[in-house]
Design an enzyme around this catalytic site. Structure first.
Site, PDB file in Angstrom:
ATOM      1  N   HIS A  37      -1.823   0.704  -9.528  1.00  0.00           N
ATOM      2  CA  HIS A  37      -2.367  -0.319  -8.591  1.00  0.00           C
ATOM      3  C   HIS A  37      -3.215  -1.394  -9.254  1.00  0.00           C
ATOM      4  O   HIS A  37      -4.414  -1.572  -9.016  1.00  0.00           O
ATOM      5  CB  HIS A  37      -3.306   0.451  -7.720  1.00  0.00           C
ATOM      6  CG  HIS A  37      -3.890  -0.178  -6.280  1.00  0.00           C
ATOM      7  ND1 HIS A  37      -4.053   0.309  -5.276  1.00  0.00           N
ATOM      8  CD2 HIS A  37      -3.638  -1.586  -6.119  1.00  0.00           C
ATOM      9  CE1 HIS A  37      -4.127  -0.590  -4.300  1.00  0.00           C
ATOM     10  NE2 HIS A  37      -3.909  -1.756  -4.711  1.00  0.00           N
TER      11      HIS A  37
ATOM     12  N   ARG B 231       0.802  -1.206  -0.117  1.00  0.00           N
ATOM     13  CA  ARG B 231       0.108  -0.031   0.104  1.00  0.00           C
ATOM     14  C   ARG B 231       0.892   1.202  -0.110  1.00  0.00           C
ATOM     15  O   ARG B 231       1.971   1.202   0.591  1.00  0.00           O
ATOM     16  CB  ARG B 231      -0.916   0.117   1.229  1.00  0.00           C
ATOM     17  CG  ARG B 231      -2.087  -1.064   0.974  1.00  0.00           C
ATOM     18  CD  ARG B 231      -3.047  -0.617   0.149  1.00  0.00           C
ATOM     19  NE  ARG B 231      -4.164  -1.528  -0.085  1.00  0.00           N
ATOM     20  CZ  ARG B 231      -4.320  -2.493  -0.521  1.00  0.00           C
ATOM     21  NH1 ARG B 231      -3.159  -2.854  -1.444  1.00  0.00           N
ATOM     22  NH2 ARG B 231      -5.510  -3.308  -0.792  1.00  0.00           N
TER      23      ARG B 231
ATOM     24  N   GLU C 262      -4.002   7.687  -4.032  1.00  0.00           N
ATOM     25  CA  GLU C 262      -4.429   7.325  -5.412  1.00  0.00           C
ATOM     26  C   GLU C 262      -5.794   7.880  -5.731  1.00  0.00           C
ATOM     27  O   GLU C 262      -6.669   8.169  -4.844  1.00  0.00           O
ATOM     28  CB  GLU C 262      -4.609   5.617  -5.410  1.00  0.00           C
ATOM     29  CG  GLU C 262      -3.323   4.898  -5.074  1.00  0.00           C
ATOM     30  CD  GLU C 262      -3.209   3.657  -4.951  1.00  0.00           C
ATOM     31  OE1 GLU C 262      -4.305   3.042  -5.153  1.00  0.00           O
ATOM     32  OE2 GLU C 262      -2.251   3.133  -4.966  1.00  0.00           O
TER      33      GLU C 262
END
Length: 325
Positions: free
Chosen positions: A289, A242, A271
């Site tokens: 991602h 993460r 993000e």
């Protein structure tokens, strides 16, 4: 077979990406039916209150938080299924307090995520994306041969988080002749790799640091200035965990000033916003991602989600229970 309206309800706060890709039919079951919050004109809290006594399970994706306030509005809730591996979007202490079972996708996406971690590392060291850019812009003709890359084999690779994904990354990189060591909450007795209880010491003894752990209060900004400094000017960092595990501002500073050699990043702190300074660096490889975004993982995960929910409503053991480590 029960009529649809008699089936127990699984709350959907928003359609998971898997459902948008495959459609709801692939998630259908004769053991439960979906209750779609986004289709109601009611504000979410009122919608939850209206169905408070009937919702026994929630299916949620990583982009939707399940807060303590949400959980408290659902007294009948007994199970929470998330399509991803991470748990940072779920209030785990409240789930533990209530005795709510939390399940994730288990090891379904692990192979694909591990593949991308290795791919990012190879790309950074061998400058695959940078050399592609060099050729496409005609620079091979005007500027001559490209700059030297760096060998993958023999690198000392420190893995932060030796769970399903971290172990698969280690296995893959062993095949390249890399020397593996790791940091985890606890040393794993069955593992022969050197263990470092301190992530800074791991970085100091590594050429490459690969982040495979989950985001918790303890791991937030765990990769900070001291750790990056210990990794050093020849060090490379790869993150498929993460974004907020790394102090992103400090990482950007180190990359811009040449204080570490390069980075392969699939995740970011805010993000989809990515620090623009990274766009100008040819020693940084960026990915949106999407480490587990393969047709195979999506297909297998859809089956896994349905099977786990069916096990719950059939009073059978869940296929997996998530652990927030």
């Amino acid at each position: 077979m029960e009529k649809s309206h008699d089936l127990p309800q699984v709350l959907l706060l928003k359609p998971p990406l898997d459902m948008e890709v495959f459609g709801q039919d692939r998630f259908s079951s004769d053991k439960f039916r979906f209750l779609k919050a986004w289709e109601s004109p009611l504000p979410l809290d009122q919608f939850l209150q209206a169905h408070a006594q009937s919702v026994q399970a929630i299916l949620v994706s990583g982009g939707i938080p399940v807060t303590a306030d949400t959980i408290r509005l659902l007294p009948a809730l007994k199970m929470l299924m998330t399509t991803g591996a991470g748990l940072n979007h779920i209030d785990m202490p409240e789930c533990r307090r209530r005795g709510i079972a939390v399940a994730n996708a288990g090891s379904v996406p692990s192979e694909d995520v591990a593949d991308l971690a290795v791919g990012l590392l190879i790309d950074v060291l061998r400058k695959v994306s940078a050399s592609d850019w060099y050729v496409r812009r005609g620079l091979w003709i005007t500027n001559g041969d490209f700059t030297l890359g760096s060998k993958v084999g023999g690198k000392r690779v420190g893995i932060v988080g030796l769970g399903n994904i971290g172990s698969l990354v280690a296995k893959r990189l062993e095949a390249f002749g890399c020397c593996i060591s790791y940091n985890s909450r606890k040393q794993k007795p069955s593992v022969t790799y050197p263990f470092y209880s301190n992530v800074r010491e791991l970085a100091a003894n590594s050429d490459v640091l690969i982040i495979c752990c989950g985001l918790t209060d303890q791991t937030h900004h765990m990769i900070n200035k001291e750790v990056l400094s210990a990794l050093g000017k020849e060090g490379v960092i790869v993150n498929i965990g993460r974004g907020a595990i790394i102090d992103e501002q400090e990482l950007v500073r180190c990359l811009v000033h040449g204080e570490i050699k390069g980075a392969g990043l699939d995740v970011f702190e805010k993000e989809p916003d990515v620090p623009k300074e990274l766009f100008e660096l040819d020693n940084v490889v960026l990915s949106p991602h999407c480490a587990n975004w393969t047709g195979e993982t999506f297909n297998d995960r859809q089956k896994y989600v349905v099977s786990n929910l069916e096990a719950f409503f059939s009073n059978k053991p869940l296929l997996s229970t998530a652990v927030d480590d």
